[in-house]
Write an enzyme that holds these catalytic residues in place. Structure first.
Site, PDB file in Angstrom:
ATOM      1  N   CYS A  21      -2.155  -2.775   7.281  1.00  0.00           N
ATOM      2  CA  CYS A  21      -1.551  -2.674   8.613  1.00  0.00           C
ATOM      3  C   CYS A  21      -1.717  -1.240   9.146  1.00  0.00           C
ATOM      4  O   CYS A  21      -2.081  -0.324   8.404  1.00  0.00           O
ATOM      5  CB  CYS A  21      -0.070  -3.049   8.554  1.00  0.00           C
ATOM      6  SG  CYS A  21       1.002  -1.742   7.915  1.00  0.00           S
ATOM      7  N   GLU A  49       0.829  -1.216   0.000  1.00  0.00           N
ATOM      8  CA  GLU A  49       0.000   0.000   0.000  1.00  0.00           C
ATOM      9  C   GLU A  49       0.859   1.260   0.000  1.00  0.00           C
ATOM     10  O   GLU A  49       0.575   2.224  -0.701  1.00  0.00           O
ATOM     11  CB  GLU A  49      -0.926   0.017   1.225  1.00  0.00           C
ATOM     12  CG  GLU A  49      -1.983  -1.065   1.242  1.00  0.00           C
ATOM     13  CD  GLU A  49      -1.509  -2.365   1.889  1.00  0.00           C
ATOM     14  OE1 GLU A  49      -0.289  -2.643   1.907  1.00  0.00           O
ATOM     15  OE2 GLU A  49      -2.388  -3.107   2.391  1.00  0.00           O
TER      16      GLU A  49
HETATM   17  N1  THU Z   1       2.081  -6.493   3.971  1.00  0.00           N
HETATM   18  C1  THU Z   1       1.649  -5.641   3.006  1.00  0.00           C
HETATM   19  O1  THU Z   1       2.358  -5.374   2.025  1.00  0.00           O
HETATM   20  N2  THU Z   1       0.408  -5.120   3.137  1.00  0.00           N
HETATM   21  C2  THU Z   1      -0.485  -5.458   4.106  1.00  0.00           C
HETATM   22  O2  THU Z   1      -1.604  -4.964   4.081  1.00  0.00           O
HETATM   23  C3  THU Z   1      -0.084  -6.387   5.166  1.00  0.00           C
HETATM   24  C4  THU Z   1       1.323  -6.828   5.154  1.00  0.00           C
HETATM   25  C5  THU Z   1       3.400  -7.118   3.807  1.00  0.00           C
HETATM   26  C6  THU Z   1       4.488  -6.668   4.740  1.00  0.00           C
HETATM   27  C7  THU Z   1       5.429  -7.862   4.684  1.00  0.00           C
HETATM   28  O3  THU Z   1       6.260  -7.727   3.545  1.00  0.00           O
HETATM   29  C8  THU Z   1       4.507  -9.043   4.455  1.00  0.00           C
HETATM   30  O4  THU Z   1       3.284  -8.505   3.985  1.00  0.00           O
HETATM   31  C9  THU Z   1       4.253  -9.874   5.708  1.00  0.00           C
HETATM   32  O5  THU Z   1       3.856  -9.067   6.763  1.00  0.00           O
END
Ligand code: THU
Length: 164
Positions: free
Chosen positions: A112, A75
């Site tokens: 997140c 995001e």
């Molecule tokens: N992650 C995202 O890119 N977006 C989200 O909405 C949740 C988590 C990624 C961060 C990390 O690279 C992986 O997912 C595991 O947490």
């Protein structure tokens, strides 16, 4: 003293076939873009696709790093691109999808906390709600009207006494 209540309503589509054609296409683009993720550490490939007010579509994916905190979520990777290429262009809809290489990918995830904060700033900055489509590679899709619903009592520029 006064109790206050925050609640929000969101829509659950059983799967992408229940979506309007334009939404289904955007989600499909997010799903396809999970292949662009660089996630050798978590094995959790996330991608998003944004439909902008000017009609353009922008994609983003998570980009991890051996120094774990250096990695960036899909995001915020997307927001950096939108902000750079189309500054202040409203994001009408943001589709988020993921592919877990170690488990199922059939239930929606939602951004997140750090990404909620970043999305909240973009929403405020453009004065236009970002609608979210949240899903995995298959299965249900959550449709949320605005980031405000995901970040009640958000901290923002006004708390600093600064105009964004
Ligand atoms: N992650 C995202 O890119 N977006 C989200 O909405 C949740 C988590 C990624 C961060 C990390 O690279 C992986 O997912 C595991 O947490």
């Amino acid at each position: 003293m006064k109790k206050k209540k925050f609640q929000f309503t969101y829509t659950v589509a059983e799967d992408s076939s229940a979506l309007a054609a334009e939404d289904a296409a955007l989600l499909q683009q997010a799903r396809k873009t999970t292949r662009r993720a660089y996630a050798p550490y978590s094995r959790f490939s996330v991608a998003c696709a944004a439909k902008l007010a000017n009609g353009r579509t922008v994609v983003g994916s998570n980009q991890e790093n051996a120094s774990y905190p250096v990695g960036i979520c899909a995001e915020r990777a997307l927001l950096a691109t939108v902000g750079t290429q189309y500054s202040d262009e409203p994001i009408l809809t943001l589709a988020v999808a993921y592919h877990s290489h170690t488990g199922n990918s059939n239930r929606p995830i939602s951004p997140c906390g750090m990404c909620r904060q970043a999305l909240s700033e973009y929403e405020k900055r453009t004065g236009s709600p970002i609608r979210l489509l949240l899903s995995g590679m298959e299965g249900p899709v959550y449709i949320i009207d605005t980031i405000k619903d995901l970040l009640p009592l958000a901290f923002g520029n006004d708390d600093l006494g600064i105009r964004g």
